[in-house]
Design a protein around this motif. Sequence first.
Motif, PDB file in Angstrom:
ATOM      1  N   LYS A   1       0.807  -1.230   0.000  1.00  0.00           N
ATOM      2  CA  LYS A   1       0.000   0.000   0.000  1.00  0.00           C
ATOM      3  C   LYS A   1       0.840   1.280   0.000  1.00  0.00           C
ATOM      4  O   LYS A   1       0.387   2.336   0.409  1.00  0.00           O
ATOM      5  N   ASN A   2       2.078   1.188  -0.458  1.00  0.00           N
ATOM      6  CA  ASN A   2       2.922   2.369  -0.640  1.00  0.00           C
ATOM      7  C   ASN A   2       2.798   2.859  -2.062  1.00  0.00           C
ATOM      8  O   ASN A   2       2.640   2.063  -2.985  1.00  0.00           O
ATOM      9  N   ARG A   3       2.908   4.153  -2.263  1.00  0.00           N
ATOM     10  CA  ARG A   3       2.904   4.718  -3.618  1.00  0.00           C
ATOM     11  C   ARG A   3       4.356   4.878  -4.056  1.00  0.00           C
ATOM     12  O   ARG A   3       5.151   5.491  -3.360  1.00  0.00           O
ATOM     13  N   ILE A   4       4.675   4.259  -5.200  1.00  0.00           N
ATOM     14  CA  ILE A   4       6.009   4.382  -5.787  1.00  0.00           C
ATOM     15  C   ILE A   4       5.857   4.945  -7.184  1.00  0.00           C
ATOM     16  O   ILE A   4       4.760   4.965  -7.751  1.00  0.00           O
ATOM     17  N   PHE A   5       6.977   5.391  -7.740  1.00  0.00           N
ATOM     18  CA  PHE A   5       6.973   5.953  -9.079  1.00  0.00           C
ATOM     19  C   PHE A   5       8.063   5.281  -9.896  1.00  0.00           C
ATOM     20  O   PHE A   5       9.247   5.444  -9.606  1.00  0.00           O
ATOM     21  N   VAL A   6       7.651   4.504 -10.906  1.00  0.00           N
ATOM     22  CA  VAL A   6       8.636   3.932 -11.824  1.00  0.00           C
ATOM     23  C   VAL A   6       9.062   5.046 -12.773  1.00  0.00           C
ATOM     24  O   VAL A   6       8.321   6.007 -12.999  1.00  0.00           O
ATOM     25  N   ASP A   7      10.271   4.923 -13.316  1.00  0.00           N
ATOM     26  CA  ASP A   7      10.762   5.974 -14.207  1.00  0.00           C
ATOM     27  C   ASP A   7       9.870   6.154 -15.425  1.00  0.00           C
ATOM     28  O   ASP A   7       9.752   7.254 -15.963  1.00  0.00           O
ATOM     29  N   GLY A   8       9.228   5.082 -15.858  1.00  0.00           N
ATOM     30  CA  GLY A   8       8.331   5.190 -16.989  1.00  0.00           C
ATOM     31  C   GLY A   8       7.446   3.960 -17.124  1.00  0.00           C
ATOM     32  O   GLY A   8       7.733   2.906 -16.560  1.00  0.00           O
ATOM     33  N   ALA A   9       6.368   4.144 -17.864  1.00  0.00           N
ATOM     34  CA  ALA A   9       5.460   3.043 -18.165  1.00  0.00           C
ATOM     35  C   ALA A   9       4.908   3.246 -19.565  1.00  0.00           C
ATOM     36  O   ALA A   9       4.700   4.380 -20.003  1.00  0.00           O
ATOM     37  N   LEU A  10       4.702   2.154 -20.255  1.00  0.00           N
ATOM     38  CA  LEU A  10       3.996   2.174 -21.533  1.00  0.00           C
ATOM     39  C   LEU A  10       2.573   1.724 -21.254  1.00  0.00           C
ATOM     40  O   LEU A  10       2.354   0.660 -20.672  1.00  0.00           O
ATOM     41  N   LEU A  11       1.623   2.567 -21.642  1.00  0.00           N
ATOM     42  CA  LEU A  11       0.217   2.300 -21.349  1.00  0.00           C
ATOM     43  C   LEU A  11      -0.590   2.225 -22.632  1.00  0.00           C
ATOM     44  O   LEU A  11      -0.315   2.932 -23.598  1.00  0.00           O
ATOM     45  N   HIS A  12      -1.619   1.405 -22.590  1.00  0.00           N
ATOM     46  CA  HIS A  12      -2.624   1.399 -23.643  1.00  0.00           C
ATOM     47  C   HIS A  12      -3.487   2.646 -23.461  1.00  0.00           C
ATOM     48  O   HIS A  12      -3.486   3.268 -22.390  1.00  0.00           O
TER      49      HIS A  12
ATOM     50  N   TRP B   1       9.395   0.626 -16.711  1.00  0.00           N
ATOM     51  CA  TRP B   1      10.821   0.832 -16.923  1.00  0.00           C
ATOM     52  C   TRP B   1      11.421   1.544 -15.722  1.00  0.00           C
ATOM     53  O   TRP B   1      10.820   2.479 -15.189  1.00  0.00           O
ATOM     54  N   GLU B   2      12.588   1.094 -15.313  1.00  0.00           N
ATOM     55  CA  GLU B   2      13.324   1.712 -14.221  1.00  0.00           C
ATOM     56  C   GLU B   2      14.779   1.860 -14.656  1.00  0.00           C
ATOM     57  O   GLU B   2      15.424   0.880 -15.038  1.00  0.00           O
ATOM     58  N   ALA B   3      15.286   3.085 -14.642  1.00  0.00           N
ATOM     59  CA  ALA B   3      16.662   3.378 -15.053  1.00  0.00           C
ATOM     60  C   ALA B   3      17.600   3.330 -13.854  1.00  0.00           C
ATOM     61  O   ALA B   3      17.220   3.688 -12.746  1.00  0.00           O
ATOM     62  N   LYS B   4      18.815   2.905 -14.104  1.00  0.00           N
ATOM     63  CA  LYS B   4      19.852   2.841 -13.071  1.00  0.00           C
ATOM     64  C   LYS B   4      21.134   3.444 -13.624  1.00  0.00           C
ATOM     65  O   LYS B   4      21.347   3.495 -14.828  1.00  0.00           O
ATOM     66  N   ASP B   5      22.013   3.882 -12.710  1.00  0.00           N
ATOM     67  CA  ASP B   5      23.325   4.390 -13.110  1.00  0.00           C
ATOM     68  C   ASP B   5      24.188   3.249 -13.627  1.00  0.00           C
ATOM     69  O   ASP B   5      24.079   2.116 -13.150  1.00  0.00           O
ATOM     70  N   ALA B   6      25.061   3.554 -14.558  1.00  0.00           N
ATOM     71  CA  ALA B   6      25.958   2.540 -15.106  1.00  0.00           C
ATOM     72  C   ALA B   6      26.883   1.963 -14.040  1.00  0.00           C
ATOM     73  O   ALA B   6      27.308   0.812 -14.135  1.00  0.00           O
ATOM     74  N   ASP B   7      27.184   2.743 -13.011  1.00  0.00           N
ATOM     75  CA  ASP B   7      28.083   2.266 -11.956  1.00  0.00           C
ATOM     76  C   ASP B   7      27.373   1.444 -10.889  1.00  0.00           C
ATOM     77  O   ASP B   7      28.012   0.887 -10.008  1.00  0.00           O
ATOM     78  N   ASP B   8      26.041   1.378 -10.932  1.00  0.00           N
ATOM     79  CA  ASP B   8      25.280   0.594  -9.959  1.00  0.00           C
ATOM     80  C   ASP B   8      25.427  -0.896 -10.229  1.00  0.00           C
ATOM     81  O   ASP B   8      25.628  -1.317 -11.367  1.00  0.00           O
TER      82      ASP B   8
END
Length: 122
Positions: free
Chosen positions: A58-69, A78-85
């Motif tokens: 029941k927490n609200r989170i935010f993904v970096d992006g979503a493709l929706l109909h 979609w969730e982006a990460k740093d190259a060094d992660d």
Amino acid sequence: MSRQLINEYRADLDRLRSISGSRRESVLREAFKDLLKRWGRTHDLYFVSEHAIVTPQKNRIFVDGALLHALRVPFGYWEAKDADDDLDAEIAAKTRKGYPRDNILYSDDHIAVHRTTARRPP
């Protein structure tokens, strides 16, 4: 995904790296976001940045992006990460926080992991 879209993504990524001098997710993710937008349009999907999801906890989170109909039904996330992660560690941490377990793509500027498999390929 078409070779043309991938080539456009690589060119955008190279330009961003060159112009910005950055390796940070917040800068480089723009190229991948544009790739997802272009691909989505070819399938009548709409890209939404910072898409809100309510987790099973029941927490609200935010993904970096979503493709929706068009009817706001999610196709994928979609969730982006740093190259060094450490991508595997980041995926595990996001999963613990309640991020979607299915049909989510984690990416940095070197690799993308579709989360229907537990780990990225070797």
